[in-house]
Motif scaffolding. Structure first.
Motif, short mmCIF file in Angstrom:
data_model
loop_
_atom_site.label_atom_id
_atom_site.label_comp_id
_atom_site.label_asym_id
_atom_site.label_seq_id
_atom_site.Cartn_x
_atom_site.Cartn_y
_atom_site.Cartn_z
N VAL A 7 19.92 -45.70 -10.84
CA VAL A 7 18.70 -45.03 -11.31
C VAL A 7 18.25 -45.76 -12.57
O VAL A 7 18.96 -45.75 -13.58
CB VAL A 7 18.96 -43.53 -11.64
CG1 VAL A 7 17.70 -42.89 -12.20
CG2 VAL A 7 19.47 -42.77 -10.42
N GLU A 18 13.00 -44.54 -14.19
CA GLU A 18 13.00 -43.48 -13.17
C GLU A 18 13.72 -42.23 -13.70
O GLU A 18 13.31 -41.10 -13.42
CB GLU A 18 13.67 -44.00 -11.88
CG GLU A 18 13.51 -43.10 -10.67
CD GLU A 18 12.07 -42.91 -10.19
OE1 GLU A 18 11.11 -43.37 -10.86
OE2 GLU A 18 11.90 -42.25 -9.14
N ARG A 42 11.14 -40.63 -15.83
CA ARG A 42 10.04 -40.06 -15.04
C ARG A 42 10.46 -38.75 -14.35
O ARG A 42 9.71 -37.79 -14.30
CB ARG A 42 9.58 -41.08 -13.98
CG ARG A 42 8.26 -40.72 -13.32
CD ARG A 42 7.91 -41.67 -12.18
NE ARG A 42 8.81 -41.56 -11.04
CZ ARG A 42 8.77 -40.59 -10.13
NH1 ARG A 42 7.87 -39.64 -10.22
NH2 ARG A 42 9.64 -40.56 -9.13
N THR A 43 11.71 -38.73 -13.85
CA THR A 43 12.16 -37.55 -13.08
C THR A 43 12.92 -36.54 -13.93
O THR A 43 13.15 -35.43 -13.50
CB THR A 43 13.11 -37.99 -11.95
OG1 THR A 43 14.25 -38.66 -12.55
CG2 THR A 43 12.42 -38.92 -10.98
N GLU A 97 11.20 -32.75 -9.42
CA GLU A 97 10.81 -34.17 -9.34
C GLU A 97 11.98 -35.05 -8.91
O GLU A 97 11.78 -36.11 -8.32
CB GLU A 97 10.27 -34.65 -10.71
CG GLU A 97 8.85 -34.20 -11.03
CD GLU A 97 8.71 -32.72 -11.42
OE1 GLU A 97 9.73 -31.98 -11.41
OE2 GLU A 97 7.58 -32.31 -11.72
N CYS A 98 13.21 -34.62 -9.20
CA CYS A 98 14.40 -35.42 -8.84
C CYS A 98 14.56 -35.51 -7.33
O CYS A 98 14.96 -36.54 -6.79
CB CYS A 98 15.67 -34.81 -9.46
SG CYS A 98 15.69 -34.96 -11.25
N LYS A 106 12.32 -35.50 -5.19
CA LYS A 106 11.25 -36.32 -4.59
C LYS A 106 11.44 -37.82 -4.87
O LYS A 106 10.69 -38.64 -4.36
CB LYS A 106 9.90 -35.86 -5.12
CG LYS A 106 9.63 -34.40 -4.79
CD LYS A 106 8.15 -34.09 -4.74
CE LYS A 106 7.90 -32.65 -4.33
NZ LYS A 106 7.45 -31.82 -5.46
N SER A 107 12.41 -38.15 -5.70
CA SER A 107 12.64 -39.57 -6.02
C SER A 107 13.77 -40.10 -5.14
O SER A 107 14.88 -39.58 -5.17
CB SER A 107 13.03 -39.69 -7.50
OG SER A 107 13.71 -40.91 -7.71
N SER A 127 15.60 -42.83 -5.30
CA SER A 127 16.81 -43.33 -5.95
C SER A 127 17.59 -42.20 -6.64
O SER A 127 18.82 -42.15 -6.57
CB SER A 127 16.48 -44.44 -6.95
OG SER A 127 15.72 -43.95 -8.03
#
Ligand code: SUG
Length: 417
Positions: A277, A281, A284-285, A307-308, A310-311, A313
């Protein structure tokens, strides 16, 4: 000292929640500058998180929004049509919702007088945050009024920026046992402000009567600050004997873990490599701006922003971590999007206090019935939407003041009026 347990005090999101882009170095705040905010949705998202944790842990506290717009600050600035918008917006900020910045808390087992100590954070780096501490202190003095159990200090003097629990971690065998307190500070000189000064952290440790060999002072990685980790809790979180951190969280990675281990040999490090990660990122998350909590059933859970999930990685990392059967056994996403858009994740929204809940003023403790009453109050009084251009409007000011007043009445906390 019996019945010591961790109680999270979440900030109820205030009716003036808005996106004014006030926080230099906070990427989400800058990215959402000028967007319309949704205070009602924001407050309901925060309340839903609290309800989930009440059900999970049996305890949940809250702190109330501070009075906004802050007429005293506006007076000090001199009102007039030439007042720059960011200064006006500061007086309307709902930033006290992020109670991880309300204070630094040292629980009773760590302090020389056996009381739980609070130092409100002076938050001097930014005007909209620097106006918080006296009102926060008044609230802490009410919630934790029992001086046999609690001590509430003044903020440390300005110049030495202090941002509270967001730059503080506690390592312990269990919450009720003596802990090691880890203070993380930044050094100025980078593109963005370093908000936590080493001398502020050291002053807090002295004020709280912590044993010097049970304190660790660590420098945050300047690269992390430059990438948008304006608080340590954007890149690291600890619970009991576990620290969950990004590889680039600390200036001297190995030195930091060695110092923590020297003071707390049972330390377990769950470190996320940059290759899994990236720092960008993670920021961002807000993977690390998570609530790392001990489950009644054993093992720990990580309460992360939606948000995690949806990411690709971040979620792949979480799944791989769970498969290792390490200390973190569960990852629970929560929706706090309105707060996230201003750079505040699940961990920013809560102040951890290890205490005997029966010593806390019960007006600050959540029950199912109280959550229903708060929800009804928010639904009835919180503005649906605020556009930054609305800040300064007399009509909106009246709505916001009345909304907060109605919450104080709902909770029998008119004393904070
Ligand atoms: O201080 N955002 C807050 C977010 C605080 C997050 N807290 C922790 N990491 N513990 C801050 O930067 C945005 C306000 C605005 O832009 O209007 C703001 O203040």
């Amino acid at each position: 000292m019996s019945n010591l347990t961790e109680v999270n005090f979440d900030g109820i999101v205030g009716p003036s929640h808005n996106y004014a882009g006030l926080s230099l170095g906070n990427i989400a705040s800058a990215n959402h500058k000028g967007s319309a905010s949704h205070p009602r949705a924001a407050a309901l998202q925060g309340l839903a998180k609290m309800r989930g944790n009440l059900e999970r842990f049996g305890h949940q506290g809250f702190l109330l929004p501070l009075p906004r717009p802050n007429s005293a600050l506006l007076e000090e600035l001199g009102t007039g049509s030439d007042l720059p918008r960011p200064l006006l917006a500061a007086a309307w900020s709902a930033s006290s919702m992020w109670t991880a910045n309300a204070a630094t808390v040292s629980p009773a087992p760590d302090t020389s007088d056996g009381r739980c100590h609070f130092t409100p954070a002076n938050l001097v780096t930014m005007l909209h945050r620097g106006q918080e501490w006296r009102d926060t202190q008044a609230q802490l003095k009410l919630a934790f009024a029992d001086t046999d159990h609690f001590a509430v200090h003044d903020a440390v003097p300005p110049t030495f920026g202090d941002e509270g629990a967001a730059n503080h971690m506690r390592l312990c065998e269990s919450h009720a046992s003596e802990g090691v307190e880890v203070f993380v500070y930044g050094k100025t000189g980078g593109a963005f402000p370093a908000r936590q000064h080493e001398q502020a952290s050291r002053a807090v440790a002295r004020l709280h009567g912590l044993a010097p060999d049970k304190c660790v002072f660590i420098e945050q990685n300047p690269d992390a600050i430059a990438a948008g980790a304006f608080h340590n809790d954007v890149v690291a979180v600890a619970n009991e004997s576990v620290i969950f951190a990004h590889e680039h969280a600390f200036a001297d990675r190995q030195g930091a873990y060695n110092a923590m281990r020297a003071a707390f040999p049972a330390l377990q490090v769950v470190e996320v490599p940059d290759s899994a990660v990236s720092l960008a990122e993670a920021i961002r998350t807000y993977l690390f701006n998570a609530q790392l909590v001990t489950r009644a059933s054993g093992g720990m859970a990580l309460i992360v922003p939606e948000e995690c999930r949806k990411s690709a990685s971040v979620w792949a990392y979480c799944e791989a971590m769970l498969a290792t059967n390490g200390p973190i056994r569960e990852v629970i996403p929560v929706d706090v999007k309105q707060s996230m858009a201003n750079g505040g994740g699940p961990a920013c929204l809560r102040l951890r206090v290890v205490c005997d809940p029966s010593a806390v003023d019960p007006r600050f403790l959540l029950t199912e019935a109280k959550a229903d009453a708060i929800e009804a109050c928010i639904a009835a009084h919180w503005p649906e939407q605020i556009d930054p251009a609305d800040l300064g409007s007399d009509t909106l000011a009246k709505t916001i003041i009345a909304a907060r007043q109605s919450l104080l009445e709902t909770l029998d906390l008119q004393a904070l009026g």
